[in-house]
Design an enzyme around this catalytic site. Structure first.
Site, PDB file in Angstrom:
ATOM      1  N   ASP A   1       1.317  -9.795  19.162  1.00 24.37           N
ATOM      2  CA  ASP A   1       0.813  -9.639  20.489  1.00 24.37           C
ATOM      3  C   ASP A   1      -0.399  -8.637  20.837  1.00 24.37           C
ATOM      4  OD1 ASP A   1       3.059 -11.378  20.886  1.00 24.37           O
ATOM      5  OD2 ASP A   1       4.359  -9.715  20.983  1.00 24.37           O
TER       6      ASP A   1
ATOM      7  N   MET B   1       1.466 -17.677  21.971  1.00 23.82           N
ATOM      8  CA  MET B   1       2.507 -16.459  22.176  1.00 23.82           C
ATOM      9  C   MET B   1       1.934 -15.304  22.960  1.00 23.82           C
ATOM     10  SD  MET B   1       4.909 -16.476  18.668  1.00 23.82           S
ATOM     11  CE  MET B   1       6.394 -17.512  18.706  1.00 23.82           C
TER      12      MET B   1
ATOM     13  N   GLY C   1     -13.295 -21.804  23.308  1.00 27.15           N
ATOM     14  CA  GLY C   1     -13.925 -22.418  24.403  1.00 27.15           C
ATOM     15  C   GLY C   1     -12.971 -22.980  25.682  1.00 27.15           C
ATOM     16  N   ALA C   2     -12.143 -22.253  26.083  1.00 23.93           N
ATOM     17  CA  ALA C   2     -10.896 -23.066  26.947  1.00 23.93           C
ATOM     18  C   ALA C   2     -11.451 -22.986  28.318  1.00 23.93           C
ATOM     19  CB  ALA C   2      -9.632 -21.886  27.093  1.00 23.93           C
TER      20      ALA C   2
ATOM     21  N   ARG D   1       2.564   1.562  -3.446  1.00 28.22           N
ATOM     22  CA  ARG D   1       1.616   1.952  -4.498  1.00 28.22           C
ATOM     23  C   ARG D   1       1.041   3.333  -4.213  1.00 28.22           C
ATOM     24  NH1 ARG D   1      -0.965  -3.116  -6.769  1.00 28.22           N
ATOM     25  NH2 ARG D   1       0.972  -4.029  -7.360  1.00 28.22           N
TER      26      ARG D   1
ATOM     27  N   ALA E   1       0.673  -1.205   0.070  1.00 28.98           N
ATOM     28  CA  ALA E   1      -0.064   0.026   0.032  1.00 28.98           C
ATOM     29  C   ALA E   1       0.812   1.156   0.045  1.00 28.98           C
ATOM     30  CB  ALA E   1      -0.793   0.019   1.226  1.00 28.98           C
TER      31      ALA E   1
ATOM     32  N   HIS F   1       6.309 -20.754  16.850  1.00 31.13           N
ATOM     33  CA  HIS F   1       6.428 -19.541  15.587  1.00 31.13           C
ATOM     34  C   HIS F   1       5.419 -19.808  14.435  1.00 31.13           C
ATOM     35  CE1 HIS F   1       9.799 -18.258  17.978  1.00 31.13           C
ATOM     36  NE2 HIS F   1       9.785 -17.236  17.207  1.00 31.13           N
TER      37      HIS F   1
ATOM     38  N   GLY G   1       9.958  -0.893  19.944  1.00 33.51           N
ATOM     39  CA  GLY G   1      11.411  -0.467  19.701  1.00 33.51           C
ATOM     40  C   GLY G   1      11.370   0.081  18.550  1.00 33.51           C
TER      41      GLY G   1
END
Ligand code: ATP
Length: 320
Positions: A127, A169, A185-186, A25, A22, A250, A104
């Site tokens: 995250d 993660m 549905g934990a 362009r 994006a 990962h 960072g």
């Protein structure tokens, strides 16, 4: 503006490519030459760049990762490193930089801005823990990847009436684990923002589930909050259940971006170029209250994101 540099830095996140496309362009639309900088601030310091055009970003929206590669660069944090980056911008004729990454990366961009290089940041991290924005590129794809993996796991665990302990993660933040935990549905979700009592919140919860004829239990653990293998062992020892621990790892960072990530990244990439062309600098593109806004980098870095307590309560109350 004649030339704008684009870099991705820190951890990769699915959707970064759509943001690059994006931005490229939007440059092309405005008669500006987009310059891809390889490996984050590393590439800037060492002038490792490639001139791009509208066609060089064909078909990348559907690809995870980043076509510009990403890296961490300690050298850039030093005064000498920053000076090298400024010299490179001057040498390469870059009038502005788009920096895609996390906190960072924003800190680095803030220093570049202070040194006179116009810079706009785009938030990207699976995250979703960046304080200034309700949404960061990559979160939705990572959540869907985790959900897909857990759904598959649940099929086999349910068949064997086993208890699954799954690590998601998060890098010290529970947004991804909470979101995923609700979606699958934990039985219990362990996240850093909510201190938990193992006996009450995990063991007793499973006991209650067993009492209600529940044969498969699923515990979601946010990365770093506890030792996932030790939790599986403890549940096995204390409740006599057959447990399996799974660390998704990962694979949550990769894969083809979801529609949400593609669209959000495209909007952010376009918005960032418009901001640079309007003379803005030292800003982060943020998604707040359903719209894109700019926040000064220093202010953005001060902002803290709190966990959605209502979501946490919902997760608890529906997990019986
Ligand atoms: P993630 O959320 O994936 O960790 P991030 O952007 O926060 O992404 P960091 O490794 O913290 O990842 O930062 C990326 C890069 O930004 C660093 O390698 C460094 O080059 C630059 N950077 C980070 N902090 C600073 C700082 N204080 N000053 C200058 N540059 C910095």
């Amino acid at each position: 503006m004649r030339r704008i540099g684009i870099l991705t830095s820190g951890g990769d996140a699915p959707g970064m490519n759509a943001a690059i496309r994006a931005a490229v362009r939007a440059c092309a639309q405005n008669g500006v030459i987009p310059v891809g900088i390889h490996r984050g601030y590393n590439g800037l310091i060492h002038s490792d760049v490639v001139e791009l055009d509208a066609r060089s970003v064909n078909g990348i929206t559907s690809r995870g990762g980043t076509m510009l590669y990403t890296a961490r660069c300690e050298e850039f944090k030093t005064d000498a490193g920053l000076q090298m980056a400024v010299n490179a911008c001057n040498y390469l004729g870059l009038n502005g930089i788009i920096a895609i990454g996390g906190d960072g990366t924003f800190r680095g961009a803030g220093k570049l801005s202070a040194a006179g290089i116009n810079t706009i940041c785009i938030p990207a991290t699976i995250d979703n823990d960046i304080g200034c924005t309700h949404y960061s590129i990559g979160f939705d794809t990572a959540a869907n990847t985790a959900i897909g993996a857990i759904d598959k796991l649940a099929d086999t665990m349910q068949s064997h009436e086993r208890t699954s302990i799954v690590e998601v993660m998060g890098h010290g933040a529970g947004h991804l684990a909470l979101y995923v935990g609700i979606a699958v549905g934990a039985t219990a979700i362990l996240i850093p923002e909510k201190p938990f009592d193992f006996e009450q919140d995990v063991l007793e919860h499973i006991r209650e589930g067993k009492y209600r004829n529940k044969h498969h239990h699923l515990i979601i653990v946010s990365e770093g909050v506890a030792d996932t293998l030790a939790i599986a062992q403890r549940i096995r020892d204390e409740l006599g259940l057959d447990t399996r621990a799974t660390i998704i790892g990962h694979i949550q960072r990769g894969g083809s971006p979801t529609a949400r990530d593609r669209v959000m990244a495209t909007r952010m990439g376009h918005f960032a170029i418009e901001a640079l062309l309007a003379g803005k600098t030292n800003q982060v593109v943020c998604y707040r209250n359903s719209q894109l806004v700019l926040t000064p980098i220093d202010e953005a870095l001060q902002m803290k994101k709190s966990l959605d307590s209502y979501m946490y309560r919902v997760a608890k109350e529906v997990s019986i």
